[in-house]
Design an enzyme around this catalytic site. Structure first.
Site, PDB file in Angstrom:
ATOM      1  N   HIS A 157       0.831  -1.201   0.000  1.00 46.22           N
ATOM      2  CA  HIS A 157       0.000   0.000   0.000  1.00 46.22           C
ATOM      3  C   HIS A 157       0.866   1.252   0.000  1.00 46.22           C
ATOM      4  O   HIS A 157       2.071   1.194   0.243  1.00 46.22           O
ATOM      5  CB  HIS A 157      -0.927   0.027   1.222  1.00 46.22           C
ATOM      6  CG  HIS A 157      -2.132  -0.837   1.078  1.00 46.22           C
ATOM      7  ND1 HIS A 157      -2.131  -2.181   1.391  1.00 46.22           N
ATOM      8  CD2 HIS A 157      -3.400  -0.562   0.639  1.00 46.22           C
ATOM      9  CE1 HIS A 157      -3.333  -2.696   1.159  1.00 46.22           C
ATOM     10  NE2 HIS A 157      -4.110  -1.735   0.698  1.00 46.22           N
ATOM     11  N   LYS A 161      -0.503   4.782   4.561  1.00 46.29           N
ATOM     12  CA  LYS A 161      -1.366   3.837   5.278  1.00 46.29           C
ATOM     13  C   LYS A 161      -0.797   3.579   6.674  1.00 46.29           C
ATOM     14  O   LYS A 161       0.407   3.336   6.830  1.00 46.29           O
ATOM     15  CB  LYS A 161      -1.502   2.523   4.499  1.00 46.29           C
ATOM     16  CG  LYS A 161      -2.528   1.568   5.108  1.00 46.29           C
ATOM     17  CD  LYS A 161      -2.855   0.432   4.165  1.00 46.29           C
ATOM     18  CE  LYS A 161      -3.844  -0.547   4.788  1.00 46.29           C
ATOM     19  NZ  LYS A 161      -5.133   0.094   5.114  1.00 46.29           N
TER      20      LYS A 161
END
Length: 271
Positions: A157, A161
């Site tokens: 990600h 995040k």
């Protein structure tokens, strides 16, 4: 049936803006409110303008109770503390509560489930069609392959995040564990460092990569004697999650109280 009136929680964030655009692009739903955290510098801003759309007259506010008076549902991709704060109000107002928030603790999930005897909640670690189909396939493959095939889950990600493993990775882990008929909590390996010893039979491993602007990449690999099988999904734009959440809200409108998942929305619950 008239358009479903939806509130977007975290309307000033990246996912909140995507949800605002998804509602504007779709039939059957209208934006009824834009929720933002108390103290945010975005309070009072127009939700449409923030989402890159023409002004829509919906100003960001921190008062969910007031804005929910004439709403039918809330799309909630925020942080655990905010989601839990929204749960009681959503249930009291009779809103469909679509929860895509990740990083929730076991206690948080218990709080969410505590209202589902009187409220409609659709909760998923990932709202995309592809990921939920992947989870169904992972469950089937895990059931078909015995413990001679090790299971490893890798997710990537963007650098911003804040939780790991991702909610999607954990959802895929739960699918693998269900296929094997075991507890994920008792068999998950979420970090390896130093002298770890040999891999435990039946373990489900997780690895998390963070960097750049990656919307989300997930793979589940089954590693057996002399062969490997890898199942994967790549998200190209967070709008896919926004449209999935909107689909979930429209599906849940009018449903009886309960705790539902995207598998229910997509008709995959029995797979």
């Amino acid at each position: 049936m008239s358009d479903m009136r939806l509130i977007v929680a975290g309307a000033g964030g990246r996912m909140g803006r995507a949800l605002t655009r998804a509602i504007a692009d779709s039939k059957g739903a209208v934006l009824a409110g834009a929720l933002e955290a108390p103290g945010s510098e975005l309070l009072g801003k127009d939700a449409g303008v923030l989402a890159g759309l023409p002004a829509n007259g919906i100003k960001l506010s921190a008062d969910l109770w007031a804005m929910s008076k004439d709403a039918d549902g809330i799309l909630d991709f925020t942080v655990p503390a905010a989601t839990i704060a929204n749960v009681a109000i959503a249930a009291e107002r009779g809103l469909v509560h679509v929860i895509g928030t990740t990083g929730l603790s076991a206690f948080d999930n218990a709080v969410i489930k505590s209202v589902t005897n009187r409220a409609v909640v659709v909760q998923s670690g990932n709202m995309s069609l592809g990921v939920n189909l992947l989870a169904a396939v992972v469950k089937r493959v895990a059931k078909a392959l015995d413990e001679s095939f090790d299971i490893e889950i890798v997710e990537t990600h963007h650098r911003m995040k804040v939780d790991a493993p991702s909610g999607t990775a954990l959802m895929l882990g739960q699918a693998a564990a269900a296929g094997r008929g075991i507890s994920l909590e008792e068999n998950a390996e979420r970090g390896r460092d130093g002298i770890t010893g040999a891999r435990k039979p039946g373990a489900i491993g997780f690895a998390s990569l963070r960097g750049g602007t990656v919307a989300g990449e997930h793979s589940v690999t089954f590693l057996g004697p002399f062969e490997r099988l890898t199942l994967s999904h790549l998200a190209e734009d967070r709008m896919l999650f926004a449209h999935g959440a909107l689909k979930a809200a429209l599906w849940a409108h009018g449903k009886k109280p309960g705790h539902y998942s995207m598998a229910d929305v997509l008709g995959l619950a029995d797979i």
